[in-house]
Design a protein around this motif. Sequence first.
Motif, PDB file in Angstrom:
ATOM      1  N   MET A   1      -0.178  13.114 -19.469  1.00 53.49           N
ATOM      2  CA  MET A   1      -1.634  13.249 -19.413  1.00 53.49           C
ATOM      3  C   MET A   1      -2.249  11.861 -19.623  1.00 53.49           C
ATOM      4  SD  MET A   1      -2.246  16.572 -18.990  1.00 53.49           S
ATOM      5  CE  MET A   1      -3.993  16.601 -19.255  1.00 53.49           C
ATOM      6  N   ASP A   2      -3.443  11.710 -19.090  1.00 55.59           N
ATOM      7  CA  ASP A   2      -4.165  10.463 -19.297  1.00 55.59           C
ATOM      8  C   ASP A   2      -5.581  10.786 -19.768  1.00 55.59           C
ATOM      9  OD1 ASP A   2      -5.598  11.227 -17.008  1.00 55.59           O
ATOM     10  OD2 ASP A   2      -4.515   9.852 -15.707  1.00 55.59           O
ATOM     11  N   VAL A   3      -6.331   9.738 -20.115  1.00 56.73           N
ATOM     12  CA  VAL A   3      -7.668   9.917 -20.657  1.00 56.73           C
ATOM     13  C   VAL A   3      -8.573  10.659 -19.669  1.00 56.73           C
ATOM     14  CG1 VAL A   3      -9.744   8.680 -21.411  1.00 56.73           C
ATOM     15  CG2 VAL A   3      -7.485   7.926 -22.185  1.00 56.73           C
ATOM     16  N   VAL A   4      -8.505  10.301 -18.411  1.00 58.47           N
ATOM     17  CA  VAL A   4      -9.355  10.935 -17.407  1.00 58.47           C
ATOM     18  C   VAL A   4      -9.045  12.427 -17.295  1.00 58.47           C
ATOM     19  CG1 VAL A   4      -9.938  11.002 -14.948  1.00 58.47           C
ATOM     20  CG2 VAL A   4      -9.733   8.798 -16.120  1.00 58.47           C
ATOM     21  N   SER A   5      -7.775  12.783 -17.244  1.00 57.61           N
ATOM     22  CA  SER A   5      -7.389  14.200 -17.123  1.00 57.61           C
ATOM     23  C   SER A   5      -7.830  15.010 -18.333  1.00 57.61           C
ATOM     24  CB  SER A   5      -5.875  14.322 -16.954  1.00 57.61           C
ATOM     25  OG  SER A   5      -5.449  13.664 -15.803  1.00 57.61           O
ATOM     26  N   ILE A   6      -7.668  14.446 -19.505  1.00 55.84           N
ATOM     27  CA  ILE A   6      -8.070  15.154 -20.729  1.00 55.84           C
ATOM     28  C   ILE A   6      -9.588  15.314 -20.773  1.00 55.84           C
ATOM     29  CG2 ILE A   6      -8.129  15.039 -23.254  1.00 55.84           C
ATOM     30  CD1 ILE A   6      -5.322  13.697 -23.051  1.00 55.84           C
TER      31      ILE A   6
END
Length: 152
Positions: A1-6
């Motif tokens: 996961m990355d910041v954008v997805s979260i």
Amino acid sequence: MDVVSITEYIESTFADIHIVTTWGETSFFYNPHRKLPRGIYFATIKEKNGPNDRASKLDRSDVFRLNIGISKWTYRTLFGQQPSRPQAGGVIDTGHDFAALDQLFPHPVYGWMSWVAVLNPSTTTFEAVKPLLSEAYVLAIEKFVKRARQAR
């Protein structure tokens, strides 16, 4: 996961939120109709060290920390009794490695307030913390209702 997805997950899952991004931190507030100046925050994503928060070593390349404010009961179920509040500029004393990736642990500074954290959660770990995000959101709604009543 990355910041954008979260961030996209939180934004698309929870209603009436206000997102504020400053100083390497994205904060998620419950605040319908912007009734309060910011609202009640229930989660944050921190992407860099702060002056009083270096325990997770967020100065490493592409490392971020998802922070979630859960209930005392849930915190105790996961980690036992909340630790004492740390000295100014300090971290809580729980024996956890606050720099470990993809592991849920007490928030290094705010664990005493029942906040938990995970660095760079994998998809599997993020699925496991989704119920904690939901709980934090519900708690924020409850706090918002109380605070909005007091503001009248």
